[in-house]
Design a protein around this motif. Structure first.
Motif, short mmCIF file in Angstrom:
data_model
loop_
_atom_site.label_atom_id
_atom_site.label_comp_id
_atom_site.label_asym_id
_atom_site.label_seq_id
_atom_site.Cartn_x
_atom_site.Cartn_y
_atom_site.Cartn_z
N ASP A 128 36.45 46.80 44.79
CA ASP A 128 37.48 47.12 45.78
C ASP A 128 37.70 45.89 46.65
O ASP A 128 36.94 45.62 47.58
N ASN A 129 38.74 45.11 46.32
CA ASN A 129 39.06 43.88 47.05
C ASN A 129 37.85 42.97 47.19
O ASN A 129 37.54 42.47 48.27
N TYR A 147 41.17 41.08 42.89
CA TYR A 147 39.76 41.37 43.17
C TYR A 147 39.47 42.87 43.13
O TYR A 147 38.57 43.34 43.82
N SER A 148 40.23 43.61 42.34
CA SER A 148 40.02 45.06 42.29
C SER A 148 40.04 45.57 40.85
O SER A 148 40.93 45.23 40.07
N GLY A 150 44.29 44.47 40.91
CA GLY A 150 44.55 43.36 41.81
C GLY A 150 43.65 42.21 41.44
O GLY A 150 42.80 42.32 40.55
N GLU A 169 47.39 51.08 45.01
CA GLU A 169 47.13 50.03 44.01
C GLU A 169 47.80 50.39 42.69
O GLU A 169 48.41 49.54 42.03
#
Length: 182
Positions: free
Chosen positions: A22-23, A73-74, A71, A122
């Motif tokens: 998660d991010n 970083y996700s 994403g 997201e």
């Protein structure tokens, strides 16, 4: 901050641990094996219906072991997902895909907030995604989000017993097959 590659390379000593990225932060989603029987039943019903209806289409359903890159970083693990054009041997070894066409989250009291407040935005940002199903097995309800041809999302709660088209995949799913008890 952990990268997607670092996250996917982690070998969890405890196979009962389920985590998402998660991010850039690892979030432990589940520390114990299994969910409820109801959650499992609905997940299997959805995956079974999708497998039969998509056979020969070039699209394939996956369960919650297939990661989705949402994403930089996700990484998320939806309860069910459909990817098209990923049926060749090159895709077999991949741990994450970034081009879902359909995503399904089965809501539970422990995941509802995460699914709706963090994952849903997201998911909606994924350019290839056309359909999102949010299924509540406790209420036996379905929320259907569909991206139209200009990129806007419609969002409707389906009436009990409603059949609905997943037009992007050229299939129809029924309320009955999702919540079937047989």
């Amino acid at each position: 901050m952990i990268t997607v590659e670092e996250f996917l390379d982690i070998e969890w000593d405890d196979s009962d641990t389920k985590a998402e990225l998660d991010n850039g932060v690892i979030r432990i989603m589940r520390m114990m094996a299994g969910g409820s029987g109801m959650h499992s039943r609905v997940q299997i019903n959805i995956l079974s219906a999708l497998r039969v209806k998509l056979k020969g289409s070039g699209c394939r359903p996956h369960g919650s072991d297939m990661a989705v890159l949402t994403g930089d970083y996700s990484v998320r693990y939806p309860d069910a997902s459909v990817f098209c054009g990923r049926d060749g041997p090159d895709s077999d070894k991949l741990k994450v895909f970034d081009d879902p066409r359909l995503l399904v989250e089965i809501l539970s009291p422990t995941t509802r907030t995460q699914d709706l407040e963090f994952k849903l935005p997201e998911y909606r940002a994924l350019r290839t995604l056309k359909t999102i199903l949010l299924v509540d097995p406790d209420a036996e309800s379905i929320r259907l989000l569909v991206r139209d041809t200009v990129g806007d999302w419609t969002d409707e709660s389906l009436a009990r017993g409603t059949d609905f088209d997943v037009s992007d995949l050229k299939i129809t799913l029924t309320w009955e097959e999702i919540f079937a008890r047989d």
